[in-house]
Scaffold this motif. Structure first.
Motif, PDB file in Angstrom:
ATOM      1  N   LEU A 144       1.177  -3.778   4.330  1.00  0.00           N
ATOM      2  CA  LEU A 144       1.243  -2.722   5.341  1.00  0.00           C
ATOM      3  C   LEU A 144      -0.102  -2.016   5.394  1.00  0.00           C
ATOM      4  CD1 LEU A 144       4.706  -1.166   4.349  1.00  0.00           C
ATOM      5  CD2 LEU A 144       4.259  -2.537   6.395  1.00  0.00           C
ATOM      6  N   ALA A 145      -0.339  -1.290   6.464  1.00  0.00           N
ATOM      7  CA  ALA A 145      -1.566  -0.504   6.578  1.00  0.00           C
ATOM      8  C   ALA A 145      -1.598   0.549   5.473  1.00  0.00           C
ATOM      9  CB  ALA A 145      -1.641   0.164   7.939  1.00  0.00           C
ATOM     10  N   ASP A 146      -2.795   0.841   4.961  1.00  0.00           N
ATOM     11  CA  ASP A 146      -2.887   1.764   3.827  1.00  0.00           C
ATOM     12  C   ASP A 146      -2.293   3.132   4.128  1.00  0.00           C
ATOM     13  OD1 ASP A 146      -4.889   2.364   5.613  1.00  0.00           O
ATOM     14  OD2 ASP A 146      -6.532   2.256   4.153  1.00  0.00           O
ATOM     15  N   TYR A 147      -2.422   3.616   5.365  1.00  0.00           N
ATOM     16  CA  TYR A 147      -1.880   4.923   5.698  1.00  0.00           C
ATOM     17  C   TYR A 147      -0.383   4.879   6.014  1.00  0.00           C
ATOM     18  CZ  TYR A 147      -6.534   6.921   5.655  1.00  0.00           C
ATOM     19  OH  TYR A 147      -7.780   7.354   5.251  1.00  0.00           O
ATOM     20  N   VAL A 165      -1.653  13.474 -11.688  1.00  0.00           N
ATOM     21  CA  VAL A 165      -2.527  12.328 -11.938  1.00  0.00           C
ATOM     22  C   VAL A 165      -1.820  10.997 -11.698  1.00  0.00           C
ATOM     23  CG1 VAL A 165      -2.042  12.177 -14.427  1.00  0.00           C
ATOM     24  CG2 VAL A 165      -4.252  11.400 -13.527  1.00  0.00           C
ATOM     25  N   ASN A 166      -0.516  10.910 -11.964  1.00  0.00           N
ATOM     26  CA  ASN A 166       0.173   9.645 -11.735  1.00  0.00           C
ATOM     27  C   ASN A 166       0.187   9.271 -10.259  1.00  0.00           C
ATOM     28  OD1 ASN A 166       0.641   9.600 -14.461  1.00  0.00           O
ATOM     29  ND2 ASN A 166       2.797  10.135 -14.332  1.00  0.00           N
ATOM     30  N   THR A 167       0.466  10.248  -9.416  1.00  0.00           N
ATOM     31  CA  THR A 167       0.401   9.999  -7.970  1.00  0.00           C
ATOM     32  C   THR A 167      -0.997   9.549  -7.570  1.00  0.00           C
ATOM     33  OG1 THR A 167       2.201  11.492  -7.348  1.00  0.00           O
ATOM     34  CG2 THR A 167       0.500  11.115  -5.705  1.00  0.00           C
ATOM     35  N   GLY A 168      -2.013  10.239  -8.058  1.00  0.00           N
ATOM     36  CA  GLY A 168      -3.387   9.900  -7.686  1.00  0.00           C
ATOM     37  C   GLY A 168      -3.818   8.539  -8.181  1.00  0.00           C
ATOM     38  N   GLN A 169      -3.549   8.237  -9.430  1.00  0.00           N
ATOM     39  CA  GLN A 169      -3.980   6.951  -9.989  1.00  0.00           C
ATOM     40  C   GLN A 169      -3.253   5.777  -9.334  1.00  0.00           C
ATOM     41  OE1 GLN A 169      -6.484   6.271 -11.768  1.00  0.00           O
ATOM     42  NE2 GLN A 169      -6.792   7.620 -13.517  1.00  0.00           N
ATOM     43  N   ILE A 170      -1.962   5.921  -9.077  1.00  0.00           N
ATOM     44  CA  ILE A 170      -1.215   4.851  -8.396  1.00  0.00           C
ATOM     45  C   ILE A 170      -1.747   4.656  -6.985  1.00  0.00           C
ATOM     46  CG2 ILE A 170       1.043   4.218  -7.460  1.00  0.00           C
ATOM     47  CD1 ILE A 170       2.287   5.655  -9.913  1.00  0.00           C
ATOM     48  N   SER A 171      -2.000   5.754  -6.300  1.00  0.00           N
ATOM     49  CA  SER A 171      -2.523   5.675  -4.936  1.00  0.00           C
ATOM     50  C   SER A 171      -3.869   4.951  -4.894  1.00  0.00           C
ATOM     51  CB  SER A 171      -2.657   7.089  -4.359  1.00  0.00           C
ATOM     52  OG  SER A 171      -3.301   7.059  -3.112  1.00  0.00           O
ATOM     53  N   ILE A 172      -4.762   5.324  -5.787  1.00  0.00           N
ATOM     54  CA  ILE A 172      -6.097   4.707  -5.814  1.00  0.00           C
ATOM     55  C   ILE A 172      -6.007   3.231  -6.166  1.00  0.00           C
ATOM     56  CG2 ILE A 172      -8.307   4.691  -7.042  1.00  0.00           C
ATOM     57  CD1 ILE A 172      -7.895   7.769  -7.386  1.00  0.00           C
ATOM     58  N   ARG A 173      -5.230   2.920  -7.193  1.00  0.00           N
ATOM     59  CA  ARG A 173      -5.143   1.528  -7.670  1.00  0.00           C
ATOM     60  C   ARG A 173      -4.578   0.594  -6.612  1.00  0.00           C
ATOM     61  NH1 ARG A 173      -5.079  -2.079 -11.695  1.00  0.00           N
ATOM     62  NH2 ARG A 173      -3.214  -3.295 -12.187  1.00  0.00           N
ATOM     63  N   ASN A 174      -3.663   1.117  -5.767  1.00  0.00           N
ATOM     64  CA  ASN A 174      -2.966   0.251  -4.827  1.00  0.00           C
ATOM     65  C   ASN A 174      -3.321   0.510  -3.366  1.00  0.00           C
ATOM     66  OD1 ASN A 174      -0.961  -1.260  -6.677  1.00  0.00           O
ATOM     67  ND2 ASN A 174      -0.717   0.887  -7.289  1.00  0.00           N
ATOM     68  N   MET A 180      -2.917   3.105  -1.429  1.00  0.00           N
ATOM     69  CA  MET A 180      -1.814   3.724  -0.690  1.00  0.00           C
ATOM     70  C   MET A 180      -2.256   5.119  -0.266  1.00  0.00           C
ATOM     71  SD  MET A 180       1.206   2.396  -3.282  1.00  0.00           S
ATOM     72  CE  MET A 180       2.544   2.271  -2.109  1.00  0.00           C
ATOM     73  N   ARG A 181      -2.629   5.261   1.005  1.00  0.00           N
ATOM     74  CA  ARG A 181      -3.260   6.489   1.489  1.00  0.00           C
ATOM     75  C   ARG A 181      -2.366   7.315   2.390  1.00  0.00           C
ATOM     76  NH1 ARG A 181      -9.549   4.732   2.824  1.00  0.00           N
ATOM     77  NH2 ARG A 181      -9.834   3.385   1.008  1.00  0.00           N
ATOM     78  N   GLY A 182      -1.108   6.953   2.504  1.00  0.00           N
ATOM     79  CA  GLY A 182      -0.208   7.711   3.351  1.00  0.00           C
ATOM     80  C   GLY A 182       0.208   9.022   2.716  1.00  0.00           C
ATOM     81  N   ARG A 200      11.654   9.041   6.494  1.00  0.00           N
ATOM     82  CA  ARG A 200      12.317   9.464   7.732  1.00  0.00           C
ATOM     83  C   ARG A 200      11.345  10.121   8.705  1.00  0.00           C
ATOM     84  NH1 ARG A 200      18.261  12.057   6.301  1.00  0.00           N
ATOM     85  NH2 ARG A 200      19.348  10.045   6.179  1.00  0.00           N
ATOM     86  N   ASN A 201      10.258  10.676   8.181  1.00  0.00           N
ATOM     87  CA  ASN A 201       9.250  11.303   9.042  1.00  0.00           C
ATOM     88  C   ASN A 201       8.235  10.307   9.577  1.00  0.00           C
ATOM     89  OD1 ASN A 201      10.356  13.852   8.837  1.00  0.00           O
ATOM     90  ND2 ASN A 201       9.056  14.483   7.136  1.00  0.00           N
ATOM     91  N   GLY A 202       8.386   9.025   9.238  1.00  0.00           N
ATOM     92  CA  GLY A 202       7.554   8.013   9.870  1.00  0.00           C
ATOM     93  C   GLY A 202       6.710   7.146   8.966  1.00  0.00           C
ATOM     94  N   THR A 203       6.629   7.453   7.682  1.00  0.00           N
ATOM     95  CA  THR A 203       5.875   6.600   6.762  1.00  0.00           C
ATOM     96  C   THR A 203       6.747   5.397   6.401  1.00  0.00           C
ATOM     97  OG1 THR A 203       4.713   8.518   5.872  1.00  0.00           O
ATOM     98  CG2 THR A 203       4.676   6.517   4.543  1.00  0.00           C
ATOM     99  N   GLU A 204       6.216   4.209   6.515  1.00  0.00           N
ATOM    100  CA  GLU A 204       7.045   3.014   6.360  1.00  0.00           C
ATOM    101  C   GLU A 204       7.514   2.781   4.927  1.00  0.00           C
ATOM    102  OE1 GLU A 204       5.920  -0.501   9.049  1.00  0.00           O
ATOM    103  OE2 GLU A 204       4.047   0.645   8.942  1.00  0.00           O
ATOM    104  N   LEU A 205       6.674   3.113   3.959  1.00  0.00           N
ATOM    105  CA  LEU A 205       6.991   2.802   2.569  1.00  0.00           C
ATOM    106  C   LEU A 205       6.436   3.891   1.661  1.00  0.00           C
ATOM    107  CD1 LEU A 205       6.623  -0.633   0.806  1.00  0.00           C
ATOM    108  CD2 LEU A 205       5.543   1.374  -0.200  1.00  0.00           C
TER     109      LEU A 205
END
Length: 406
Positions: free
Chosen positions: A94-97, A140-149, A151-153, A177-182
């Motif tokens: 999927l798109a990063d955002y 930090v867990n949210t940030g590190q997972i986002s950077i590693r994968n 995932m910019r949404g 429900r607000n529109g982010t796919e994953l």
């Protein structure tokens, strides 16, 4: 509105690394509780913990991440990798955002930051790691997972205790429900260094029993506290239409309902609000009490709190009207990680049509009015599960997961 479904699951817990190993341990009643070995606990009143003993970070993460991560973040990053692989989600899926991250933590990077404190006090500030600026942080867990994968949404970090992991999944559902796919969501905690251990014991709710078989007995007449644990669960929460378009390999279930409440101040004549959270979650799911096939209890392991939870459950369902279980008796209470692990376990209960037992609990007071699943797993039809979580200082959360409808 398209359903919000769960397409990937992962666990890093004292019962196992990965959902398959965890599930086998739960069904077999194999406990992950034993004597804490990270440091000398001989001078402490409590020495038992739900400890992960088979995780070697070098086997799961690139070496560049090791100097900058606390043990809890390492668990979170590894579990995120496993959940994404389970859902067949890669960088180009999927798109990063279109992909976000929501995690919960109540302890932060305890071990990392106190190791750096020792350097500061014994050697001087020039010896403190530059990574201390973020490795301790609850986000930090949210940030590190986002950077590693990549995932910019829309993403978030929730600072909460036992109820917080369910809140993260509720927030993820709202984000989808607000529109982010994953959204990758869940919670992980660990604090098994001397300072972290002292902070957990300070609350006065940790069992001082030395026998792993009797230290944590949810809803038992002998209950005298809980055993702290470490680890947690990560889940892939996704819009059902998006999951179908990309060909997700499986759908474990739907997040059908969620609610959270906050108790009145101590000494108030108003009742606690766990029952209200449950009623709101059922209403959100469009379900009646008799639609629920099993309750995964918060299971504090203290008579006063167990009795209050029993009253909330029987007040809605009636005496012994629904099976109640607490698989966390095998792991200890994982704080922000506890709710997500319960949700993973509930989804596997739906998949395999079996309710795991509450380990070691044998003597449930009759006045509780609970049908606690004991001794062995119970094979029953499971289509809808209620998961409950209560945090210190009055936080309550309830989440309903149901079997996939398509």
């Amino acid at each position: 509105m398209s359903a919000t479904v769960i397409t990937g699951i992962a666990v890093a817990a004292p019962t196992g690394l990965g959902s398959d190993q965890h599930w086998k341990s739960v069904l077999d009643g194999e406990s992950g509780i034993g004597e804490l070995t990270r440091f000398d606990t001989s001078g402490y009143a409590s020495r038992l913990a739900g400890q992960i003993t088979d995780f070697d970070a070098k086997e799961h993460l690139p070496s560049r991440l090791l100097p900058q991560t606390d043990v809890s973040t390492r668990y979170a990053l590894a579990a995120a990798d496993w959940a994404l692989a389970d859902a067949a989600v890669g960088p180009d899926t999927l798109a990063d955002y279109s992909m976000g991250v929501v995690t919960s933590s109540s302890l932060g990077g305890f071990d990392f930051t106190h190791r750096e404190f020792r350097k500061l006090w014994s050697k001087g500030p020039e010896f403190v790691s530059v990574y201390e600026s973020f490795a301790w942080f609850y986000a930090v867990n949210t940030g590190q997972i986002s950077i590693r994968n990549g995932m910019r949404g829309p993403s978030a970090a929730l600072v909460a205790e036992q109820a917080g992991g369910l809140d993260a999944l509720g927030h993820a559902r709202r984000t989808v429900r607000n529109g982010t796919e994953l959204v990758l969501a869940g919670g992980v905690d660990s604090a098994f260094d001397p300072w972290g251990w002292a902070s957990q014991l300070a609350g006065g709710r940790v069992s001082t029993e030395d026998d792993p078989a009797t230290a944590y007995l949810p809803f038992d007449r002998r209950a005298s506290g809980y055993v702290p644990g470490e680890g947690g669960g990560i889940l892939i929460v996704e819009d059902a239409d998006s999951a179908a378009r990309r060909g997700a390999p499986q759908i474990y279930g739907e997040i059908a309902g969620y609610a959270s409440t906050f108790d009145p101040r101590p000494g108030s004549d108003r009742p606690p609000t766990l029952r209200r959270a449950t009623e709101l979650a059922l209403a959100d799911a469009g379900l009646r009490p008799d639609d629920i096939d099993v309750v995964f209890a918060d299971a504090a392991g203290l008579p006063e709190l167990d009795r209050a939870e029993a009253q909330a459950i029987t007040g809605i369902f009636g005496p012994k009207a629904v099976p109640v279980t607490a698989p966390k008796a095998l792991t200890g209470r994982l704080y922000a990680g506890g709710g997500p692990v319960d949700v993973v376990t509930a989804l596997l209960s739906i998949r395999d049509q079996v309710v795991p037992a509450t380990a070691h609990t044998t003597d449930v007071p009759e006045e509780y009015g609970l049908d606690v699943v004991r001794h062995e797993a119970r094979s029953v039809p499971v289509k809808a599960v209620l998961i409950l979580g209560r945090g210190r200082w009055g936080f309550n959360s309830a989440l309903v997961v149901t079997a996939p409808t398509h």
